[in-house]
Write an enzyme that holds these catalytic residues in place. Structure first.
Site, PDB file in Angstrom:
ATOM      1  N   CYS A   1     -11.801 -38.142  -4.236  1.00  0.00           N
ATOM      2  CA  CYS A   1     -10.886 -39.412  -4.797  1.00  0.00           C
ATOM      3  C   CYS A   1      -9.529 -39.233  -4.444  1.00  0.00           C
ATOM      4  O   CYS A   1      -9.105 -38.073  -4.053  1.00  0.00           O
ATOM      5  CB  CYS A   1     -11.083 -39.511  -6.266  1.00  0.00           C
ATOM      6  SG  CYS A   1     -12.612 -39.729  -6.792  1.00  0.00           S
TER       7      CYS A   1
ATOM      8  N   ARG B   1     -10.547 -41.581   1.075  1.00  0.00           N
ATOM      9  CA  ARG B   1     -11.354 -40.517   0.459  1.00  0.00           C
ATOM     10  C   ARG B   1     -12.290 -41.109  -0.649  1.00  0.00           C
ATOM     11  O   ARG B   1     -12.937 -40.493  -1.359  1.00  0.00           O
ATOM     12  CB  ARG B   1     -10.197 -40.003  -0.576  1.00  0.00           C
ATOM     13  CG  ARG B   1      -9.264 -38.718   0.313  1.00  0.00           C
ATOM     14  CD  ARG B   1      -8.051 -38.084  -0.321  1.00  0.00           C
ATOM     15  NE  ARG B   1      -7.517 -37.378   0.277  1.00  0.00           N
ATOM     16  CZ  ARG B   1      -7.707 -35.955   0.109  1.00  0.00           C
ATOM     17  NH1 ARG B   1      -8.484 -35.457  -0.952  1.00  0.00           N
ATOM     18  NH2 ARG B   1      -6.912 -34.940   0.525  1.00  0.00           N
TER      19      ARG B   1
ATOM     20  N   TRP C   1     -14.606 -42.178  -5.279  1.00  0.00           N
ATOM     21  CA  TRP C   1     -15.675 -41.975  -4.920  1.00  0.00           C
ATOM     22  C   TRP C   1     -16.646 -41.743  -5.914  1.00  0.00           C
ATOM     23  O   TRP C   1     -16.412 -40.575  -6.750  1.00  0.00           O
ATOM     24  CB  TRP C   1     -15.808 -40.876  -3.682  1.00  0.00           C
ATOM     25  CG  TRP C   1     -17.206 -40.792  -3.073  1.00  0.00           C
ATOM     26  CD1 TRP C   1     -17.896 -41.672  -1.996  1.00  0.00           C
ATOM     27  CD2 TRP C   1     -18.125 -39.928  -3.380  1.00  0.00           C
ATOM     28  NE1 TRP C   1     -18.992 -41.155  -1.708  1.00  0.00           N
ATOM     29  CE2 TRP C   1     -19.139 -40.134  -2.414  1.00  0.00           C
ATOM     30  CE3 TRP C   1     -18.293 -38.809  -4.308  1.00  0.00           C
ATOM     31  CZ2 TRP C   1     -20.399 -39.247  -2.412  1.00  0.00           C
ATOM     32  CZ3 TRP C   1     -19.395 -38.311  -4.172  1.00  0.00           C
ATOM     33  CH2 TRP C   1     -20.200 -38.297  -3.376  1.00  0.00           C
TER      34      TRP C   1
ATOM     35  N   ASN D   1      -9.813 -35.952  -9.779  1.00  0.00           N
ATOM     36  CA  ASN D   1     -10.686 -35.833  -8.659  1.00  0.00           C
ATOM     37  C   ASN D   1     -11.322 -34.356  -8.900  1.00  0.00           C
ATOM     38  O   ASN D   1     -10.685 -33.493  -9.388  1.00  0.00           O
ATOM     39  CB  ASN D   1      -9.891 -35.729  -7.430  1.00  0.00           C
ATOM     40  CG  ASN D   1     -10.666 -35.453  -6.063  1.00  0.00           C
ATOM     41  OD1 ASN D   1     -12.060 -35.762  -6.125  1.00  0.00           O
ATOM     42  ND2 ASN D   1      -9.945 -34.807  -5.179  1.00  0.00           N
ATOM     43  N   GLY D   2     -12.647 -34.561  -8.754  1.00  0.00           N
ATOM     44  CA  GLY D   2     -13.499 -33.303  -8.856  1.00  0.00           C
ATOM     45  C   GLY D   2     -14.824 -33.533  -9.929  1.00  0.00           C
ATOM     46  O   GLY D   2     -14.936 -34.861  -9.949  1.00  0.00           O
TER      47      GLY D   2
ATOM     48  N   GLU E   1     -25.679 -34.299  15.932  1.00  0.00           N
ATOM     49  CA  GLU E   1     -24.440 -34.840  15.631  1.00  0.00           C
ATOM     50  C   GLU E   1     -24.378 -36.557  16.057  1.00  0.00           C
ATOM     51  O   GLU E   1     -23.812 -37.256  15.215  1.00  0.00           O
ATOM     52  CB  GLU E   1     -23.220 -34.360  16.369  1.00  0.00           C
ATOM     53  CG  GLU E   1     -21.976 -35.210  16.315  1.00  0.00           C
ATOM     54  CD  GLU E   1     -21.362 -35.045  14.828  1.00  0.00           C
ATOM     55  OE1 GLU E   1     -20.346 -35.734  14.779  1.00  0.00           O
ATOM     56  OE2 GLU E   1     -21.848 -34.537  14.009  1.00  0.00           O
TER      57      GLU E   1
ATOM     58  N   LYS F   1     -24.092 -39.601  13.403  1.00  0.00           N
ATOM     59  CA  LYS F   1     -23.035 -40.728  13.478  1.00  0.00           C
ATOM     60  C   LYS F   1     -23.669 -41.954  13.046  1.00  0.00           C
ATOM     61  O   LYS F   1     -23.370 -42.841  12.690  1.00  0.00           O
ATOM     62  CB  LYS F   1     -22.350 -40.566  14.941  1.00  0.00           C
ATOM     63  CG  LYS F   1     -21.441 -39.486  15.000  1.00  0.00           C
ATOM     64  CD  LYS F   1     -20.175 -39.796  14.295  1.00  0.00           C
ATOM     65  CE  LYS F   1     -19.338 -38.685  13.881  1.00  0.00           C
ATOM     66  NZ  LYS F   1     -19.934 -37.602  12.854  1.00  0.00           N
TER      67      LYS F   1
ATOM     68  N   GLU G   1     -24.715 -42.573   9.700  1.00  0.00           N
ATOM     69  CA  GLU G   1     -23.495 -42.609   8.868  1.00  0.00           C
ATOM     70  C   GLU G   1     -22.887 -44.173   8.815  1.00  0.00           C
ATOM     71  O   GLU G   1     -22.628 -44.531   7.826  1.00  0.00           O
ATOM     72  CB  GLU G   1     -22.366 -41.913   9.118  1.00  0.00           C
ATOM     73  CG  GLU G   1     -22.428 -40.483   8.846  1.00  0.00           C
ATOM     74  CD  GLU G   1     -21.094 -39.414   9.398  1.00  0.00           C
ATOM     75  OE1 GLU G   1     -20.632 -39.032   8.509  1.00  0.00           O
ATOM     76  OE2 GLU G   1     -21.080 -39.578  10.377  1.00  0.00           O
TER      77      GLU G   1
ATOM     78  N   HIS H   1     -44.912 -31.287  18.440  1.00  0.00           N
ATOM     79  CA  HIS H   1     -45.223 -30.482  17.078  1.00  0.00           C
ATOM     80  C   HIS H   1     -45.180 -31.456  16.026  1.00  0.00           C
ATOM     81  O   HIS H   1     -44.748 -30.939  14.648  1.00  0.00           O
ATOM     82  CB  HIS H   1     -44.297 -29.477  16.896  1.00  0.00           C
ATOM     83  CG  HIS H   1     -44.659 -28.290  18.250  1.00  0.00           C
ATOM     84  ND1 HIS H   1     -45.855 -27.711  18.137  1.00  0.00           N
ATOM     85  CD2 HIS H   1     -43.912 -28.126  19.027  1.00  0.00           C
ATOM     86  CE1 HIS H   1     -45.747 -26.794  18.892  1.00  0.00           C
ATOM     87  NE2 HIS H   1     -44.683 -26.968  19.744  1.00  0.00           N
TER      88      HIS H   1
ATOM     89  N   LYS I   1     -14.499 -39.497   2.998  1.00  0.00           N
ATOM     90  CA  LYS I   1     -13.752 -38.472   4.281  1.00  0.00           C
ATOM     91  C   LYS I   1     -13.689 -37.123   3.791  1.00  0.00           C
ATOM     92  O   LYS I   1     -14.226 -36.183   4.245  1.00  0.00           O
ATOM     93  CB  LYS I   1     -12.430 -38.935   4.639  1.00  0.00           C
ATOM     94  CG  LYS I   1     -11.860 -38.406   5.930  1.00  0.00           C
ATOM     95  CD  LYS I   1     -12.819 -38.443   7.012  1.00  0.00           C
ATOM     96  CE  LYS I   1     -12.095 -37.772   8.105  1.00  0.00           C
ATOM     97  NZ  LYS I   1     -13.070 -37.684   9.279  1.00  0.00           N
TER      98      LYS I   1
END
Length: 609
Positions: A2, A27, A74, A99-100, A482, A486, A489, A505, A604
């Site tokens: 946050c 954030r 967030w 925040n936390g 990656e 992306k 996301e 497999h 982020k």
């Protein structure tokens, strides 16, 4: 995850708070709010919309004042809703942002409810507000100090009180918080960037610090092992935050801007590199590199994939064993420590909670040789590690990391060459060739960016899909991971990545004409094996989208679409091949109309576990 801003001033501070929130919105953007001391009372405006809409609402509500706190959230505890949005009040006396995560919030909630406190939200944050209220006896600073001794978990908080109109108190443990020193006014924020243009005099608070902000003055205490607090001095640093980097310019989104900034970011990261030498990583690196036999990389998310790529480099070029661990898992399992291990942490922000915790765990096991690769010089990660290499990606606003990733790879390649040199595995001719390749890298990335029109054509097809497979082999397998990350996301398309040899497999069962298969096809030793894997897809009616080096002899045909890379780039090929995957994810998301820079449920800087 946050964003916090707070201020004590004689002027109307609301515009500063709101501007700070705009800079911190990456954030968290589930909800936001501002509270001020106004007319002898605490007033607040909260919203589940974005900060721009909050700003309009504040103007309509007439909220203004010289002392205030603000927050962009967030969600961890409680759904995104106005009653869960910060700031939280306890009665009409205490206001608080946080925040936390407070791990003992259930225990504290029950205790406070037994004392008559009524909870209006599902958040752990409201527990702190009521706890401070319950401990308040005319001195907010004392109440916050006492409250922090009861908290278990991670927090950065900013608190103010109706009865003390020119005072804000902050505290941190496990989450970042900075103090800004202005002319006759003081500030708090999660990041110095939030205070850009307001003050460049920044104090980075340390674990256990509690800070008292008043008009034109402040003081800090640090919690001691016995729970007491002692007055301390923290260095005031001049920090020039990059306000210009937060401007979009001609780009539609920050992610697009940051993709196209990669040539410059790579050049900036390499600017001070004249040759391969241990001193690139800090004083004492020469001896540390002589004292190690292996490397342990700790990271999360995109940074974990950069570390996974580096494993191939470290073992093949430097000849040193390397293991890569997901930081959030590492400290919760029994491992076999080795004091001759170089522990490498990777983080864009340098504040990633899981990675910091994993680093401390590794140190606790007796592994004292630590190095971080990070984009923020003043971050907790840099302070925690003996050695460091700073990437110069600049401010990255888009949640989906792009230029931070490629500059991490550059840094890890430099580390590989340095360890190879220390171990006698790098000749002068090899060093010169690698340096030449690195110097050409910005131009090579620029050439890849020129493929954007071809990628846009593919994105139109992908936008209609709901699933995708990504394939790679060797050091390009982490790049496939990656690329899949992306896509999911920001476009919300389900995507998975596999080593191409694993198709038979299990994953081959998923392949149909509705499942696009993205393949990274460099001209390396595994190319012929990869071609066989592609035939397995074609035989099942799968649609292939191949990023191929120009000399791979993979041709476009029905069911196979090929975009040719400008050149093969040897060991540095992963850095080039990830760029079109970034573009594919970006343009697919645009075609689907998603919020590219602020994808749902994500933030982020992951500063909570």
């Amino acid at each position: 995850m946050c964003g916090i801003v707070g201020a004590v001033s004689t002027r109307n501070i609301v515009p500063v708070l709101v501007e700070g929130l705009k800079r911190l919105e990456y954030r968290g953007y589930d909800s936001c709010g501002v509270a001020v001391h106004q007319g002898g009372e605490l007033r607040r405006t909260r919203s589940t919309s974005r900060v721009a809409e909050l700003d309009t609402q504040i103007a309509q509500d007439g909220v203004q004042g010289g002392t205030g706190i603000a927050h962009t959230r967030w969600a961890t505890h409680g759904a995104p809703a106005v009653h869960n949005a910060h700031p939280h009040f306890s009665g009409k006396r205490i206001g608080l942002v946080h925040n936390g995560i407070i791990e003992n919030h259930d225990e504290l909630r029950a205790e406070l409810q037994n004392k008559g406190y009524v909870f209006e939200s599902q958040t752990d944050t409201e527990v702190i507000a009521h706890l401070v209220h319950q401990l308040y006896d005319g001195d907010l600073f004392d109440a916050v100090q006492r409250a922090t001794t009861r908290l278990k978990g991670a927090y950065a908080i900013a608190v103010f009180c109706r009865d003390e109109p020119h005072r804000v108190v902050g505290a941190r443990e496990g989450s970042p918080l900075v103090l800004g020193v202005g002319q006759g006014e003081t500030f708090l924020a999660s990041d110095a960037m939030a205070l850009a243009g307001v003050t460049d005099q920044i104090v980075y608070l340390e674990e256990g610090d509690v800070v008292d902000l008043q008009l034109g003055k402040h003081w800090i205490t640090a919690r001691q092992a016995d729970g007491s607090f002692e007055r301390v001095q923290r260095e005031v640093r001049t920090v020039h935050a990059h306000t210009g980097a937060a401007e979009l310019g001609p780009y539609q989104h920050y992610m697009q801007k940051e993709i196209f900034e990669q040539p410059r970011a790579i050049a900036d990261t390499l600017e001070s590199v004249a040759g391969i030498m241990p001193e690139l990583f800090g004083d004492g690196a020469h001896q540390v590199f002589k004292d190690i036999d292996r490397v342990l990389i700790l990271a999360c998310g995109t940074s974990y994939y950069s570390g996974s790529t580096a494993k191939y480099w470290l073992e093949s070029i430097a000849g040193i064993p390397c293991s890569v661990e997901i930081a959030s898992e590492y400290r919760y399992r029994d491992s076999v420590p080795d004091p001759r291990t170089l522990v490498v942490t990777i983080s864009q922000s340098g504040e990633t909670a899981d990675t910091i915790a994993a680093l401390k765990h590794a140190r606790g096991l007796g592994m004292a040789h630590t190095l971080t690769i990070c984009n923020v010089a003043t971050s907790a990660m840099v302070r925690e590690c003996k050695l460091n290499f700073l990437t110069h990606a600049g401010v990255e606003i888009g949640v989906a990391s792009t230029k931070a990733f490629t500059t991490q790879l550059v840094a890890l390649f430099l580390l590989t060459l340095t360890l190879a040199q220390s171990r006698g595995k790098l000749t002068d001719a090899q060093e010169a060739a690698h340096i030449k390749a690195l110097r050409h890298l910005p131009a090579a990335v620029q050439a890849v960016l020129a493929l954007e029109p071809q990628v846009i054509a593919w994105a139109g097809e992908f936008a209609r899909k709901e699933n995708a497979l990504f394939l790679g082999r060797g050091m390009h397998y982490p790049i496939a991971l990656e690329g899949a990350l992306k896509l999911k996301e920001i476009s919300y398309i389900h995507a998975e990545a596999y080593p191409a040899g694993e198709l038979k497999h299990g994953p081959l069962a998923l392949v149909t004409s509705a499942m696009p298969v993205v393949t990274i096809a460099p001209n390396d030793a595994l190319l012929e094996k990869l071609k066989s894997n592609l035939q397995e897809v074609r035989a099942r009616g799968g649609e292939l989208y191949v990023f191929a080096d120009s000399d791979t002899e993979i041709k476009s045909e029905p069911g196979v679409q090929v975009i040719r890379m400008p050149e093969h780039y040897g060991a540095l090929s992963p850095i080039l091949h990830v760029v079109p995957l970034q573009l594919l994810a970006y343009h697919t998301a645009c075609a689907r109309g998603t919020d590219v820079d602020k994808p749902r449920n994500l933030a982020k800087s992951v500063t909570v576990e």
